[in-house]
Design a protein around this motif. Structure first.
Motif, PDB file in Angstrom:
ATOM      1  N   ARG A   1       0.801  -1.128  -0.074  1.00 30.53           N
ATOM      2  CA  ARG A   1       0.070   0.009  -0.190  1.00 30.53           C
ATOM      3  C   ARG A   1       0.803   1.161   0.044  1.00 30.53           C
ATOM      4  O   ARG A   1       0.648   2.037  -0.791  1.00 30.53           O
ATOM      5  CB  ARG A   1      -0.874   0.009   1.134  1.00 30.53           C
ATOM      6  N   GLU A   2       1.859   1.222   0.908  1.00 32.80           N
ATOM      7  CA  GLU A   2       2.570   2.422   1.059  1.00 32.80           C
ATOM      8  C   GLU A   2       3.505   2.633  -0.098  1.00 32.80           C
ATOM      9  O   GLU A   2       3.467   3.826  -0.597  1.00 32.80           O
ATOM     10  CB  GLU A   2       3.744   2.467   2.156  1.00 32.80           C
ATOM     11  N   LEU A   3       4.089   1.515  -0.690  1.00 33.21           N
ATOM     12  CA  LEU A   3       4.966   1.743  -1.991  1.00 33.21           C
ATOM     13  C   LEU A   3       4.186   2.088  -3.282  1.00 33.21           C
ATOM     14  O   LEU A   3       4.533   2.825  -4.116  1.00 33.21           O
ATOM     15  CB  LEU A   3       5.578   0.319  -2.109  1.00 33.21           C
ATOM     16  N   ALA A   4       2.891   1.357  -3.293  1.00 33.77           N
ATOM     17  CA  ALA A   4       2.267   1.784  -4.476  1.00 33.77           C
ATOM     18  C   ALA A   4       1.640   3.124  -4.318  1.00 33.77           C
ATOM     19  O   ALA A   4       1.314   3.931  -5.307  1.00 33.77           O
ATOM     20  CB  ALA A   4       1.001   0.890  -4.596  1.00 33.77           C
TER      21      ALA A   4
ATOM     22  N   GLY B   1       7.309   9.626  -5.474  1.00 34.91           N
ATOM     23  CA  GLY B   1       6.000  10.412  -5.212  1.00 34.91           C
ATOM     24  C   GLY B   1       5.783  10.558  -3.662  1.00 34.91           C
ATOM     25  O   GLY B   1       6.467  10.005  -2.976  1.00 34.91           O
ATOM     26  N   PRO B   2       4.842  11.348  -3.345  1.00 33.50           N
ATOM     27  CA  PRO B   2       4.504  11.672  -1.840  1.00 33.50           C
ATOM     28  C   PRO B   2       3.948  10.300  -1.150  1.00 33.50           C
ATOM     29  O   PRO B   2       3.482   9.535  -1.956  1.00 33.50           O
ATOM     30  CB  PRO B   2       3.521  12.640  -1.761  1.00 33.50           C
ATOM     31  N   ALA B   3       4.022  10.083   0.123  1.00 35.44           N
ATOM     32  CA  ALA B   3       3.500   9.242   0.907  1.00 35.44           C
ATOM     33  C   ALA B   3       1.966   9.293   0.717  1.00 35.44           C
ATOM     34  O   ALA B   3       1.484  10.237   0.733  1.00 35.44           O
ATOM     35  CB  ALA B   3       3.999   9.002   2.218  1.00 35.44           C
ATOM     36  N   PRO B   4       1.319   8.108   0.779  1.00 33.22           N
ATOM     37  CA  PRO B   4      -0.178   8.251   0.984  1.00 33.22           C
ATOM     38  C   PRO B   4      -0.685   8.689   2.130  1.00 33.22           C
ATOM     39  O   PRO B   4      -0.117   8.507   3.303  1.00 33.22           O
ATOM     40  CB  PRO B   4      -0.631   6.751   0.658  1.00 33.22           C
ATOM     41  N   THR B   5      -1.985   9.267   2.139  1.00 27.40           N
ATOM     42  CA  THR B   5      -2.464   9.835   3.252  1.00 27.40           C
ATOM     43  C   THR B   5      -3.713   8.789   3.678  1.00 27.40           C
ATOM     44  O   THR B   5      -3.297   7.716   4.485  1.00 27.40           O
ATOM     45  CB  THR B   5      -3.218  10.929   3.067  1.00 27.40           C
ATOM     46  N   GLY B   6      -4.775   9.184   3.950  1.00 26.11           N
ATOM     47  CA  GLY B   6      -5.648   8.306   4.461  1.00 26.11           C
ATOM     48  C   GLY B   6      -6.104   7.064   3.385  1.00 26.11           C
ATOM     49  O   GLY B   6      -5.639   6.950   2.372  1.00 26.11           O
ATOM     50  N   PRO B   7      -6.941   6.221   4.046  1.00 23.30           N
ATOM     51  CA  PRO B   7      -7.230   4.899   3.393  1.00 23.30           C
ATOM     52  C   PRO B   7      -8.114   5.139   2.111  1.00 23.30           C
ATOM     53  O   PRO B   7      -9.023   6.090   2.352  1.00 23.30           O
ATOM     54  CB  PRO B   7      -7.853   4.049   4.531  1.00 23.30           C
ATOM     55  N   ILE B   8      -8.299   4.297   1.321  1.00 28.14           N
ATOM     56  CA  ILE B   8      -9.379   4.386   0.245  1.00 28.14           C
ATOM     57  C   ILE B   8     -10.209   3.347   0.663  1.00 28.14           C
ATOM     58  O   ILE B   8      -9.861   2.134   0.862  1.00 28.14           O
ATOM     59  CB  ILE B   8      -8.535   4.262  -1.067  1.00 28.14           C
ATOM     60  N   LEU B   9     -11.450   3.636   1.007  1.00 25.03           N
ATOM     61  CA  LEU B   9     -12.382   2.466   1.481  1.00 25.03           C
ATOM     62  C   LEU B   9     -12.784   1.757   0.377  1.00 25.03           C
ATOM     63  O   LEU B   9     -13.088   2.019  -0.545  1.00 25.03           O
ATOM     64  CB  LEU B   9     -13.460   3.388   2.126  1.00 25.03           C
ATOM     65  N   PRO B  10     -13.087   0.463   0.452  1.00 28.70           N
ATOM     66  CA  PRO B  10     -13.564  -0.279  -0.112  1.00 28.70           C
ATOM     67  C   PRO B  10     -14.803  -0.405  -0.553  1.00 28.70           C
ATOM     68  O   PRO B  10     -15.702   0.559   0.107  1.00 28.70           O
ATOM     69  CB  PRO B  10     -13.398  -1.878   0.599  1.00 28.70           C
ATOM     70  N   PRO B  11     -15.492  -0.483  -1.834  1.00 29.26           N
ATOM     71  CA  PRO B  11     -16.684   0.009  -2.347  1.00 29.26           C
ATOM     72  C   PRO B  11     -17.899  -0.957  -1.588  1.00 29.26           C
ATOM     73  O   PRO B  11     -17.627  -2.084  -1.070  1.00 29.26           O
ATOM     74  CB  PRO B  11     -16.801  -0.541  -3.574  1.00 29.26           C
TER      75      PRO B  11
END
Length: 495
Positions: free
Chosen positions: A30-33, A407-417
């Motif tokens: 998750r962090e790397l992507a 690129g920058p580090a991801p912030t909050g989670p992407i919620l599943p649909p």
């Protein structure tokens, strides 16, 4: 997203291949992507099916990490050790706050009791300081709400405390979290990684890792269809996030000194008085080890043990003497219960991969270990589910030091649909076997019956969605029953 074709994985050059889809591997992907790297995440089984599924399910506040084995007066003689304990506890509390704020749907909050008994190793005033220090290290973001009260006062707020024997001198009360569903944390994190651009393939075994032309070749074998030809995937870096198996991964430094020490933890599920529902206990056993009574829906589970093991984690099972020890300790704390084997619903165990810098001594450290003779190979050690986001960030920084920033580090989670029915979930969440659905995509696997009640119904839904014929459906039911018996052993008296 459709299951990737194994052959296609060998036609792509990856920035990073992450081996192991437990909590740490999923967080690393998750962090790397999210930082712009082209990532492949693989696991020989399902998402979160290893150690992440066999934890004690507690978002632990970290007080025990400050406890030392040597006499208290010697603390001043071990400044480096104490500093490391403080830094580790700080990371624990920061991650605790992060999960409480970003994954509240996966947590439940409970009242815990800490009894102060005559002869305790740690005096009440020192434990009081410890709780306050732990809260301060976390910036008071998610307070423990700790207070020490008289036993009769504690009994009013926490009926479980009233059942303690040997009249505690006082009782500490505090608030703690349990994971409502730890396996689902791994699944959601993996899906989050996929939403950010990572490629995920479960039931894909890594049979070898070799250096080539300044990079790495990872040989992948389909574990679901083992007679399929292997694929050789090229990448610049490899993240070994195989948990307690990191030192056993072929070509990933297995010839070097061990980087982790396996700590076996056994838990025993029982039914305690209804008035105790949702309440927990933290104490020390007669052996001086941390001992818990964890609330779990209408039940409780007790443990864990703390045993050093060197065997293959795949072969580790709960032993009769471990069950007897846990029940005996519970009866010391709560003599009126008189727990026996007949009270045991089921048991489980896991092996925690604790960091070791000398191959034998466990250390409370989360590390991204890079070997000087294997540039581009990073081994993750020492993390727990609670620290998985922290471990993912360490993995990403190790990659950036080697490959540069993207690129920058991801912030909050992407919620599943929100899925329209279980069939849609089956297709979108990389379900291969019925066990994947019951244990890690739906909450049924954590019910007291471990998902058996709906297995038949769910097998028909899965068969329709995934195209199983009747023979395949029946075989999936058989595999689910075998997995249940292997992971969640029942004692003979409790069957």
């Amino acid at each position: 997203m459709p299951r990737p074709v194994l052959h296609d994985l060998g036609q792509t050059h990856w920035d990073v291949v992450v081996v192991g889809a437990g909590a740490v591997g999923c967080a690393s992907a998750r962090e790397l992507a999210g930082r712009g790297f082209k990532v492949l995440l693989v696991d020989r089984g399902d998402i979160g099916a290893g150690t992440s599924s066999r934890s004690s399910r507690m978002l632990y506040s970290g007080l025990g990490y400050l406890a030392v084995r040597y006499p208290l007066w010697q603390m001043v003689l071990h400044p480096i050790d104490m500093l490391q304990r403080l830094l580790y506890t700080r990371d624990v509390m920061r991650c605790r706050a992060e999960l409480a704020q970003q994954m509240p749907q996966h947590l439940t909050r409970h009242r815990f009791a800490y009894p102060f008994r005559k002869g305790d190793r740690y005096p009440p005033w020192l434990v009081d300081i410890g709780f306050r220090l732990v809260e301060a290290l976390g910036g008071w973001k998610v307070p423990l709400s700790y207070r020490r009260v008289a036993p009769e006062v504690a009994a009013e707020d926490c009926p479980l405390a009233a059942g303690l024997g040997k009249a505690p001198r006082s009782i500490g009360l505090f608030e703690e979290y349990m994971y409502a569903w730890p396996e689902r944390i791994c699944v959601d994190t993996a899906l989050d990684a996929e939403a950010r651009g990572a490629t995920l393939r479960t039931y894909t075994r890594v049979t070898s890792i070799t250096q080539q032309d300044g990079g790495w070749i990872v040989t992948l074998q389909d574990a679901a269809v083992p007679d399929r030809a292997p694929v050789h995937a090229a990448c610049d870096m490899v993240i070994n996030a195989a948990g307690p198996w990191v030192d056993r991964l072929t070509g990933a430094g297995g010839d070097q000194a061990r980087r982790i020490v396996g700590i076996k933890g056994v838990n025993v599920m029982v039914k305690l008085p209804d008035a105790w529902r949702g309440q927990g206990l933290e104490a020390f056993s007669s052996k001086g080890e941390p001992y818990y009574v964890f609330p779990w829906r209408d039940h409780h589970f007790i443990g864990p043990t703390e045993t050093h093991v060197t065997d293959d984690p795949d072969t580790i099972r709960v032993l009769d003497e471990e069950i007897d020890y846990i029940l005996a300790e519970a009866n010391i704390l709560f003599p009126d219960l008189g727990l026996t084997r007949a009270d045991v619903l089921h048991t489980w165990c896991g092996v925690r991969p604790v960091t070791s810098t000398d191959g034998t001594t466990p250390r409370n450290l989360v590390r991204a270990v890079q070997s000087p003779d294997a540039p581009g190979l990073v081994t993750m050690t020492g993390s727990t589910i609670m620290l998985h986001r922290h471990a993912g960030r360490l993995a990403a920084r190790a990659v950036e030091r080697h490959l540069g920033r993207r690129g920058p580090a991801p912030t909050g989670p992407i919620l599943p649909p929100d899925y329209d029915g279980i069939g849609q979930r089956l297709k979108a969440e990389h379900v291969v076997h019925l066990t994947d659905l019951i244990r890690r995509r739906l909450p049924d696997g954590l019910d007291p019956d471990l998902g058996r009640a709906r297995a038949e119904e769910l097998s028909h839904i899965a068969a329709a969605a995934l195209g199983w014929n009747e023979a395949q459906r029946l075989n999936e039911l058989r595999l689910f029953a075998e997995d249940t018996a292997r992971v969640y052993a029942s004692t003979p008296a409790a069957k």
